[in-house]
Design a protein around this motif. Structure first.
Motif, PDB file in Angstrom:
ATOM      1  N   PRO A  77       0.804  -1.234   0.000  1.00 12.62           N
ATOM      2  CA  PRO A  77       0.000   0.000   0.000  1.00 12.62           C
ATOM      3  C   PRO A  77       0.830   1.274   0.000  1.00 12.62           C
ATOM      4  O   PRO A  77       0.287   2.357  -0.251  1.00 12.62           O
ATOM      5  CB  PRO A  77      -0.818  -0.124   1.302  1.00 12.62           C
ATOM      6  N   LEU A  78       2.131   1.158   0.266  1.00  7.87           N
ATOM      7  CA  LEU A  78       2.990   2.333   0.401  1.00  7.87           C
ATOM      8  C   LEU A  78       3.946   2.530  -0.771  1.00  7.87           C
ATOM      9  O   LEU A  78       4.496   3.623  -0.943  1.00  7.87           O
ATOM     10  CB  LEU A  78       3.814   2.227   1.688  1.00  7.87           C
ATOM     11  N   ALA A  79       4.168   1.492  -1.572  1.00  6.53           N
ATOM     12  CA  ALA A  79       5.162   1.590  -2.643  1.00  6.53           C
ATOM     13  C   ALA A  79       4.901   0.523  -3.699  1.00  6.53           C
ATOM     14  O   ALA A  79       4.359  -0.549  -3.400  1.00  6.53           O
ATOM     15  CB  ALA A  79       6.572   1.436  -2.085  1.00  6.53           C
ATOM     16  N   VAL A 131       0.440  -0.084   8.226  1.00  7.16           N
ATOM     17  CA  VAL A 131       0.460   0.944   7.180  1.00  7.16           C
ATOM     18  C   VAL A 131       0.243   2.327   7.787  1.00  7.16           C
ATOM     19  O   VAL A 131       0.912   3.301   7.414  1.00  7.16           O
ATOM     20  CB  VAL A 131      -0.588   0.632   6.105  1.00  7.16           C
ATOM     21  N   GLU A 132      -0.680   2.425   8.749  1.00  2.70           N
ATOM     22  CA  GLU A 132      -0.934   3.710   9.402  1.00  2.70           C
ATOM     23  C   GLU A 132       0.329   4.233  10.082  1.00  2.70           C
ATOM     24  O   GLU A 132       0.682   5.417   9.947  1.00  2.70           O
ATOM     25  CB  GLU A 132      -2.060   3.556  10.425  1.00  2.70           C
ATOM     26  N   ARG A 133       1.021   3.369  10.819  1.00  2.00           N
ATOM     27  CA  ARG A 133       2.240   3.795  11.514  1.00  2.00           C
ATOM     28  C   ARG A 133       3.337   4.171  10.516  1.00  2.00           C
ATOM     29  O   ARG A 133       4.091   5.131  10.730  1.00  2.00           O
ATOM     30  CB  ARG A 133       2.737   2.691  12.441  1.00  2.00           C
ATOM     31  N   MET A 134       3.433   3.440   9.411  1.00  2.79           N
ATOM     32  CA  MET A 134       4.453   3.767   8.421  1.00  2.79           C
ATOM     33  C   MET A 134       4.169   5.118   7.770  1.00  2.79           C
ATOM     34  O   MET A 134       5.087   5.901   7.501  1.00  2.79           O
ATOM     35  CB  MET A 134       4.541   2.676   7.358  1.00  2.79           C
ATOM     36  N   GLN A 135       2.906   5.403   7.510  1.00  2.00           N
ATOM     37  CA  GLN A 135       2.565   6.706   6.941  1.00  2.00           C
ATOM     38  C   GLN A 135       2.976   7.836   7.878  1.00  2.00           C
ATOM     39  O   GLN A 135       3.493   8.874   7.446  1.00  2.00           O
ATOM     40  CB  GLN A 135       1.066   6.764   6.642  1.00  2.00           C
ATOM     41  N   GLN A 136       2.772   7.626   9.171  1.00  3.17           N
ATOM     42  CA  GLN A 136       3.199   8.620  10.147  1.00  3.17           C
ATOM     43  C   GLN A 136       4.723   8.725  10.190  1.00  3.17           C
ATOM     44  O   GLN A 136       5.288   9.831  10.231  1.00  3.17           O
ATOM     45  CB  GLN A 136       2.654   8.264  11.530  1.00  3.17           C
ATOM     46  N   ALA A 137       5.383   7.584  10.168  1.00  4.52           N
ATOM     47  CA  ALA A 137       6.847   7.567  10.230  1.00  4.52           C
ATOM     48  C   ALA A 137       7.456   8.260   9.015  1.00  4.52           C
ATOM     49  O   ALA A 137       8.464   8.979   9.131  1.00  4.52           O
ATOM     50  CB  ALA A 137       7.345   6.132  10.328  1.00  4.52           C
ATOM     51  N   ILE A 138       6.856   8.067   7.855  1.00  2.28           N
ATOM     52  CA  ILE A 138       7.343   8.718   6.633  1.00  2.28           C
ATOM     53  C   ILE A 138       7.242  10.234   6.775  1.00  2.28           C
ATOM     54  O   ILE A 138       8.161  10.968   6.388  1.00  2.28           O
ATOM     55  CB  ILE A 138       6.553   8.213   5.416  1.00  2.28           C
ATOM     56  N   GLN A 139       6.142  10.708   7.357  1.00  6.59           N
ATOM     57  CA  GLN A 139       5.986  12.153   7.569  1.00  6.59           C
ATOM     58  C   GLN A 139       7.102  12.704   8.450  1.00  6.59           C
ATOM     59  O   GLN A 139       7.690  13.750   8.158  1.00  6.59           O
ATOM     60  CB  GLN A 139       4.632  12.446   8.220  1.00  6.59           C
TER      61      GLN A 139
END
Length: 377
Positions: A53-55, A129-137
């Motif tokens: 979902p991220l890449a 996925v939610e945590r990764m989206q935050q971590a990317i930010q």
């Protein structure tokens, strides 16, 4: 500081390793990450699937070795062969992380790369996925390093620990991260018990995020000797000289983990000074580090297991037996009056140990090498 609205993100999968802890199922040429230990897909296939979902598959970088690269290529057919890198020598995680950053910085130094072990379990993919989206930010918002810390459930001595400091709100839709005070590698039991009771320590999951330039700058500050050979390899990436330069330069770099090379050097400069932030790995993380850990994983997440026995076989009889893990595909297994055993059968080997000793299976592999039984390694 607000992150950019458009962030390039590349997952980097670390897939080296010699496969000792899950002997005899794992061997050098079929290490843990290419085995299906939890579900029908292999560990590395599960890792890629949860990151999709991220890449896009075409953007992944996989860093492995000659023994595993062909198998990984078959298991990940949508990842381009040129992005499955074969380390010419085992050099731990720091050189692999820097190499990925240097390659990605050639096209965009602000690319956020996530470092992910290829052989861990995650139970809640949506939360992941939610945590990764935050971590990317957080990683994209400055010279920030992001680590994922799993809530500890026991005084484990086989994991590294992260001491969390002050909480910081982040993002346009605020979420909470903690400044990291320090890292501690694999403490003794007394310290692990102290960390557990303190309430502000997490297990180091081995997942990290940062921009390519942030990581290069960190190596320039803390591990500068590695920079020149790795940058030379990255400069050759995509050219006919790549394999030659990789083989010449990579064995010359220090054999060191990213934890020791960068994270421990950069942490504990005072609250918020290190620019290392921790997000919770509260998505059912498990590194499946031993047969006993796999047994516990099955107990927690598979229903209808009688007497705490986990048996993978064609059929089983359980008589006055409890707490055992048995892998014997195609056989009928009878358990009689035994407790807390690990029994693993393959075509050419049989392991019999206790769950308490399952962390020491690597000793068996060392003895096999000592006696030149390389066909079993």
């Amino acid at each position: 500081m607000q992150p950019p609205t458009n962030i390039d993100f590349v997952p980097v999968i670390l897939a080296g390793g010699s496969g000792t802890r899950f002997w005899p199922r794992s061997r050098k040429a079929r290490a843990k990450q290419v085995l299906a230990l939890s579900g029908e897909e292999t560990m590395i296939q599960q890792t890629v699937e949860r990151l999709r979902p991220l890449a896009q598959d075409s953007t992944f970088l996989v860093i492995t070795n000659d023994l595993l690269a062909e198998t990984i290529g078959k298991q990940l057919p949508n990842v381009p062969a040129a992005r499955i890198l074969r380390e010419p020598a085992a050099r731990n995680t720091a050189p692999a992380c820097l190499l990925a950053a240097a390659i990605l910085a050639k096209s965009n130094p602000q690319t956020v790369l996530g470092i992910f072990p290829s052989d861990h379990v995650v139970l809640d993919d949506a939360k992941f996925v939610e945590r990764m989206q935050q971590a990317i930010q957080v990683a994209a918002a400055g010279e920030n390093i992001v680590v994922l810390g799993a809530p500890p459930t026991r005084p484990e001595t086989g994991y590294g620990y992260i001491e969390e400091g002050v909480a910081v709100s982040f993002g346009s839709e605020p979420f909470e991260v903690h400044a990291v005070r320090r890292f501690t590698e694999k403490p003794d039991f007394a310290h692990a018990r102290k960390f557990l009771s303190a309430g502000n320590y997490t297990w180091n999951s081995g997942m990290f995020l940062w921009s390519a330039q942030t990581l290069i700058n960190a190596f320039r500050e803390h591990c500068n000797s590695m920079l020149a050979p790795i940058l030379a390899i990255a400069d050759a990436f995509g050219t006919p000289d790549f394999d030659r330069v990789f083989a010449e330069q990579y064995p010359t770099v220090e054999n060191i983990s990213i934890d020791f090379a960068i994270l421990e050097s950069r942490s504990f400069k005072g609250e918020g000074k290190s620019n290392i932030y921790c997000l919770p790995a509260d998505f059912g993380w498990n590194d499946l580090g031993s047969w006993s850990a796999l047994h516990e994983h099955h107990l927690q997440h598979i229903q209808d297991i009688g007497n705490n026995n986990v048996v993978e076989s064609s059929s089983t009889l359980q008589l006055d037996a409890s707490g055992n893990y048995v892998y014997a595909p195609g056989l009928t297994v009878a358990l009689l009056g035994v407790k807390d055993l690990v029994v693993v059968q393959t075509d050419d080997a049989l392991l019999v140990t206790t769950r308490a000793h399952s962390q020491e299976v690597g000793r068996v592999v060392k003895e096999l090498v000592k006696h030149a039984r390389h066909e079993l390694v």
